[in-house]
Design an enzyme around this catalytic site. Sequence first.
Site, PDB file in Angstrom:
ATOM      1  N   GLU A  15       0.840  -1.206   0.000  1.00  0.00           N
ATOM      2  CA  GLU A  15       0.000   0.000   0.000  1.00  0.00           C
ATOM      3  C   GLU A  15       0.877   1.260   0.000  1.00  0.00           C
ATOM      4  O   GLU A  15       0.485   2.302  -0.520  1.00  0.00           O
ATOM      5  CB  GLU A  15      -0.903   0.017   1.246  1.00  0.00           C
ATOM      6  CG  GLU A  15      -1.949  -1.083   1.272  1.00  0.00           C
ATOM      7  CD  GLU A  15      -2.684  -1.173   2.605  1.00  0.00           C
ATOM      8  OE1 GLU A  15      -3.870  -1.536   2.595  1.00  0.00           O
ATOM      9  OE2 GLU A  15      -2.076  -0.911   3.667  1.00  0.00           O
ATOM     10  N   ASP A 202     -12.046  -3.743  -3.092  1.00  0.00           N
ATOM     11  CA  ASP A 202     -13.070  -4.783  -3.310  1.00  0.00           C
ATOM     12  C   ASP A 202     -14.443  -4.252  -2.938  1.00  0.00           C
ATOM     13  O   ASP A 202     -14.573  -3.410  -2.053  1.00  0.00           O
ATOM     14  CB  ASP A 202     -12.743  -6.035  -2.486  1.00  0.00           C
ATOM     15  CG  ASP A 202     -12.440  -5.697  -1.038  1.00  0.00           C
ATOM     16  OD1 ASP A 202     -11.285  -5.375  -0.722  1.00  0.00           O
ATOM     17  OD2 ASP A 202     -13.387  -5.710  -0.222  1.00  0.00           O
TER      18      ASP A 202
HETATM   19  N1  ADE Z   1      -9.043  -3.916   3.117  1.00  0.00           N
HETATM   20  C1  ADE Z   1      -9.275  -4.126   1.812  1.00  0.00           C
HETATM   21  N2  ADE Z   1     -10.476  -4.706   1.623  1.00  0.00           N
HETATM   22  C2  ADE Z   1     -11.027  -4.875   2.852  1.00  0.00           C
HETATM   23  C3  ADE Z   1     -12.242  -5.417   3.327  1.00  0.00           C
HETATM   24  N3  ADE Z   1     -13.154  -5.908   2.494  1.00  0.00           N
HETATM   25  N4  ADE Z   1     -12.449  -5.417   4.660  1.00  0.00           N
HETATM   26  C4  ADE Z   1     -11.524  -4.923   5.503  1.00  0.00           C
HETATM   27  N5  ADE Z   1     -10.361  -4.410   5.107  1.00  0.00           N
HETATM   28  C5  ADE Z   1     -10.104  -4.374   3.802  1.00  0.00           C
END
Ligand code: ADE
Length: 244
Positions: A15, A202
Amino acid sequence: MIISNIAILIAMREEANPILNQLKMDMIADGFDNHLPFELYKGIIEEREVHLVIGGKDKVYNVDNIATQPATLSAHVTIEKIQPDLIINAGTAGGFKKRGANIGTVYISSDQLKYHDRRIPIPGYREYGIGAYPSLKTDRMAQELNLVPGIISTGNSLDLTDNDLEIIQSNNADVKDMEAAAIAWVAMLHGKPFLALKAITDLIDTDSPTQEEFLENLSIASKNLGQAIIEVSKYCLNKPLSEL
Ligand code: ADE
């Protein structure tokens, strides 16, 4: 007092890579007590020194230190060492398609940070578990920098249980992450202003498996995140807190 000293906290190396590279940040050897895994970097934005801390690797599992446990500790030692005027937690997160998120969208915290996985059904502890830790007022900078204001809810799992979802919804959250509320709590204890930037990897309310989407989109989300961190830092540096 003007903002001249920003500390950026990021959990994962991937990141952080875009901003580390773009600013050509140098690692500070012996940044922290050598029992701690965290890595301290420094670079320059707007002629000001900016510090960035990443979680480093877990020695046993050989993966990055993520979620709230390392986040609280790294926030505390960073604040003690750097004495920043502003703390930014930057990272990736899950978003909701039905609330307008897309892969790569960068959110900026617009309200209090809360938890969704600390369920304690005992009077008083229920509210304590969810918490509510301050975010800086960011509406002006969000508008000026084209960032999406959103509410962030934090938990220690990448996956999602029905219980988590229920609390995320009652937190009115747009974003699900794994560190922001923990760092916001430490910032509050130290009386330091805090904001979070979260780039979406996501979409929680679609059929694709979260972990696959996360790995697929980590690089593009981190690139957008790096850009947003630089823009937000430029916006905040050399301004009084009251003018943000
Ligand atoms: N970081 C990236 N995607 C995530 C998710 N779905 N839940 C928690 N942290 C995350």
